[in-house]
Design a protein around this motif. Structure first.
Motif, PDB file in Angstrom:
ATOM      1  N   UNK A  47      13.776 -19.168  -0.803  1.00 56.97           N
ATOM      2  CA  UNK A  47      13.441 -18.177   0.225  1.00 56.97           C
ATOM      3  C   UNK A  47      14.001 -18.610   1.571  1.00 56.97           C
ATOM      4  N   UNK A  50      17.702 -18.287   1.623  1.00 54.99           N
ATOM      5  CA  UNK A  50      18.123 -16.885   1.670  1.00 54.99           C
ATOM      6  C   UNK A  50      17.995 -16.324   3.078  1.00 54.99           C
ATOM      7  N   UNK A  53      20.852 -17.612   5.060  1.00 58.21           N
ATOM      8  CA  UNK A  53      22.064 -16.967   4.579  1.00 58.21           C
ATOM      9  C   UNK A  53      22.202 -15.561   5.157  1.00 58.21           C
ATOM     10  N   UNK A  54      21.070 -14.848   5.175  1.00 59.15           N
ATOM     11  CA  UNK A  54      21.093 -13.480   5.702  1.00 59.15           C
ATOM     12  C   UNK A  54      21.562 -13.442   7.142  1.00 59.15           C
ATOM     13  N   UNK A  57      25.277 -14.281   7.350  1.00 59.22           N
ATOM     14  CA  UNK A  57      26.157 -13.174   6.999  1.00 59.22           C
ATOM     15  C   UNK A  57      26.205 -12.134   8.114  1.00 59.22           C
ATOM     16  N   UNK A  58      25.032 -11.857   8.694  1.00 64.15           N
ATOM     17  CA  UNK A  58      24.994 -10.884   9.785  1.00 64.15           C
ATOM     18  C   UNK A  58      25.914 -11.344  10.913  1.00 64.15           C
ATOM     19  N   UNK A  61      29.584 -10.971  10.016  1.00 66.20           N
ATOM     20  CA  UNK A  61      30.052  -9.597  10.172  1.00 66.20           C
ATOM     21  C   UNK A  61      30.353  -9.296  11.631  1.00 66.20           C
TER      22      UNK A  61
ATOM     23  N   UNK B 191       6.100 -15.449 -12.163  1.00 70.43           N
ATOM     24  CA  UNK B 191       6.612 -16.346 -11.127  1.00 70.43           C
ATOM     25  C   UNK B 191       6.966 -15.617  -9.828  1.00 70.43           C
ATOM     26  N   UNK B 295      17.689  -7.376   6.420  1.00 68.66           N
ATOM     27  CA  UNK B 295      18.264  -8.634   5.948  1.00 68.66           C
ATOM     28  C   UNK B 295      18.499  -8.584   4.436  1.00 68.66           C
ATOM     29  N   UNK B 298      21.871  -6.639   4.049  1.00 75.45           N
ATOM     30  CA  UNK B 298      23.060  -7.401   4.428  1.00 75.45           C
ATOM     31  C   UNK B 298      23.322  -8.515   3.423  1.00 75.45           C
ATOM     32  N   UNK B 299      22.259  -9.186   2.984  1.00 72.70           N
ATOM     33  CA  UNK B 299      22.440 -10.340   2.105  1.00 72.70           C
ATOM     34  C   UNK B 299      23.137  -9.952   0.806  1.00 72.70           C
ATOM     35  N   UNK B 301      24.788  -7.147   0.029  1.00 78.83           N
ATOM     36  CA  UNK B 301      26.102  -6.561   0.295  1.00 78.83           C
ATOM     37  C   UNK B 301      27.130  -7.644   0.595  1.00 78.83           C
ATOM     38  N   UNK B 303      27.039 -10.900   0.103  1.00 77.74           N
ATOM     39  CA  UNK B 303      27.271 -11.849  -0.977  1.00 77.74           C
ATOM     40  C   UNK B 303      28.224 -11.289  -2.019  1.00 77.74           C
ATOM     41  N   UNK B 349      21.289 -14.895  -9.127  1.00 82.02           N
ATOM     42  CA  UNK B 349      20.548 -15.429  -7.985  1.00 82.02           C
ATOM     43  C   UNK B 349      20.268 -14.339  -6.954  1.00 82.02           C
ATOM     44  N   UNK B 350      21.244 -13.468  -6.699  1.00 87.72           N
ATOM     45  CA  UNK B 350      21.046 -12.423  -5.698  1.00 87.72           C
ATOM     46  C   UNK B 350      20.017 -11.402  -6.174  1.00 87.72           C
ATOM     47  N   UNK B 352      17.593 -12.115  -8.146  1.00 82.49           N
ATOM     48  CA  UNK B 352      16.327 -12.844  -8.049  1.00 82.49           C
ATOM     49  C   UNK B 352      15.819 -12.874  -6.614  1.00 82.49           C
ATOM     50  N   UNK B 353      16.719 -13.199  -5.671  1.00 76.75           N
ATOM     51  CA  UNK B 353      16.316 -13.298  -4.265  1.00 76.75           C
ATOM     52  C   UNK B 353      15.838 -11.945  -3.749  1.00 76.75           C
ATOM     53  N   UNK B 356      12.500 -11.292  -5.248  1.00 75.69           N
ATOM     54  CA  UNK B 356      11.558 -12.251  -4.680  1.00 75.69           C
ATOM     55  C   UNK B 356      11.113 -11.828  -3.272  1.00 75.69           C
ATOM     56  N   UNK B 357      12.097 -11.506  -2.424  1.00 75.04           N
ATOM     57  CA  UNK B 357      11.760 -11.148  -1.043  1.00 75.04           C
ATOM     58  C   UNK B 357      11.043  -9.804  -0.992  1.00 75.04           C
ATOM     59  N   UNK B 360       7.606 -10.530  -1.763  1.00 74.39           N
ATOM     60  CA  UNK B 360       6.984 -11.187  -0.611  1.00 74.39           C
ATOM     61  C   UNK B 360       6.536 -10.141   0.424  1.00 74.39           C
ATOM     62  N   UNK B 361       7.406  -9.170   0.686  1.00 73.64           N
ATOM     63  CA  UNK B 361       7.058  -8.119   1.659  1.00 73.64           C
ATOM     64  C   UNK B 361       5.913  -7.269   1.144  1.00 73.64           C
TER      65      UNK B 361
END
Lengths: 72, 378
Positions: A47, A50, A53-54, A57-58, A61, B191, B295, B298-299, B301, B303, B349-350, B352-353, B356-357, B360-361
């Motif tokens: 987490x 990530x 990373x976010x 990347x922003x 760009x 998980x 986020x 963007x992440x 896209x 990646x 992984x992407x 999963x992330x 996962x996020x 979380x939200x």
């Protein structure tokens, strides 16, 4: 492709690399200390990585020229 | 045990990688054709300049109106172009011609493509300008990306519906492909969903999490096949996914969720003191509501786009220099193979992330006050 943009991208990659590297290193330490908590540590590590990373990347760009493809 | 099953599934996925890593060969033929096309146009022996290569990569990252299965063999599936421009215009994308230079006439109006975008033109193919702007009709075509989304949706529907049926028939024991899928589904439930959302409310969000995980994962994997689709590397697609997460988070938000945003201090401070703090806190909190899904967008896209760009650039090593091809060709093969393997991991992984996020939200949105202490203690 101008030089400042490339330098900016390089700086971002350095920053993100240091950040994710530290997270990874700390997670390794934590797993070595408490192997039974591997799952929780990995999740938290992913987490955090990530999120960095976010942002990275922003920023990447933002360094790139956005060329709208319009006919002449 | 569960983890062991998941590890098995992961190993199986990695073992199937040669199938996906085979992509360079067909991209090769694509660019052969591209070269041919350029030679046709410029009449030059080798028109592969750096600009040509970057154009070739750009072209592959973009959406398209027709589905090119194998360019060198001219296996092109035309798809419907649907335009809304004072009424509905529908025609086959094949009418733009093989090189997409042709002008199409539909209900008295003419259309021509420029760099993948449909513009209105006159009968000779010259683009019409009104008030200094080119006229762009609303394009609702079934493009390559839309097609892949539909195919993935149907695939998931068939796969998981038949899985559900086979579970019902066998008394809850998985069979066939279910043995591969079950550990993944259980992993997401046990998980991702339960730890982040909580035992009480995870059921409400689990279908969405599973759907979004498999949707992203399958599309990422399709992106590594020689078909050359780049759906999850398209900002519109990831934006749509992020909007879904945004809506679900905020529409299912409990009283405590909103209280956390607008009145996190509660009774800890008199209102006169809180007011000044909130002048700073509110804008940050409100921005936070939007930044969280942004986020996500963007992440995923960036990646996928970065992965595809790296892969294509490595393949393009073959065309850098004719005299150095003895070095460039094997280098392109080895490096693109290695990156394909990494991309296979990134595809999982992407997905999963993102899941996962999102979980979380949803966890923030569905938190109740008595869960509050518990959530902070671990």
């Amino acid at each position: 492709m101008s030089i400042p943009r490339i330098i900016g991208a390089g700086l971002i990659v350095i920053g993100v690399g240091v950040g994710i590297g530290r997270i990874g290193g700390s997670a390794m330490d934590a797993i070595a200390r408490q192997p039974e908590a591997t799952n929780k540590i990995q999740t938290a590590m992913l987490i955090a990585a990530a999120l960095i990373e976010g942002i990275g990347f922003a920023a990447l760009f933002a360094t790139q020229e956005v060329v709208a493809s319009t006919p002449e | 045990m569960r983890l062991k099953n998941f590890a098995k599934a992961l190993i199986l996925t990695i073992l199937t990688s040669p199938v996906f890593a085979a992509s360079p060969s067909s991209d090769h033929s694509d660019s052969d054709h591209n070269k041919e096309l350029h030679t046709e146009h410029h009449g030059e022996e080798r028109a592969e300049t750096a600009a040509d290569r970057s154009e070739f990569i750009q072209h592959h990252l973009q959406d398209a109106h027709n589905f090119v299965v194998w360019d060198a063999m001219h296996w092109v599936i035309p798809m419907p172009v649907i335009l809304i421009d004072d009424g509905l215009h529908m025609f086959s994308s094949a009418r733009f011609g093989h090189h997409e230079h042709d002008t199409v006439e539909s209900k008295g109006k003419h259309y021509k493509k420029h760099e993948g975008i449909v513009y209105r033109s006159d009968s000779s193919g010259k683009l019409i300008k009104t008030d200094g702007h080119h006229v762009k009709p609303l394009d609702l075509s079934i493009t390559k990306n839309v097609m892949m989304i539909i195919i993935t949706g149907l695939l998931m529907l068939l796969l998981f519906r038949s899985l559900g049926k086979s579970y019902a028939k066998n008394g809850g024991i998985s069979k066939g492909v279910g043995r591969f899928m079950e550990p993944i589904v259980l992993y997401i439930r046990d998980e991702i969903a339960i730890p982040n959302i909580g035992e009480k409310k995870y059921r409400k969000y689990l279908p969405f999490l599973l759907t979004i995980f498999f949707f992203i994962w399958f599309l990422n994997l399709f992106g590594l096949t020689p078909l050359g689709v780049n759906v999850t590397g398209n900002i519109a697609v990831t934006a749509a996914l992020a909007v879904l997460v945004f809506l679900l988070t905020n529409l299912t938000g409990t009283k405590d969720y909103w209280k956390h945003i607008f009145d996190p201090l509660g009774d800890a401070m008199p209102w006169i003191a809180k007011f000044w703090l909130y002048l700073i806190l509110w804008p940050i909190e409100i921005l936070g509501i939007f930044i969280k899904p942004f986020s996500l967008l963007i992440r995923l896209y960036a990646n996928m786009l970065a992965g595809h760009t790296v892969l294509m650039s490595l393949i393009a090593l073959m065309y850098v220099s004719a005299t150095w091809s003895w070095l460039g060709d094997p280098l392109a093969l080895i490096l693109s193979f290695a990156i394909s393997l990494i991309e296979l991991l990134v595809a999982l992984l992407q997905a999963y992330i993102f899941t996962m996020l999102a979980a979380l939200y949803f966890g923030f949105a569905s938190e109740e006050h008595e869960h509050h202490e518990e959530a902070h203690s671990h």
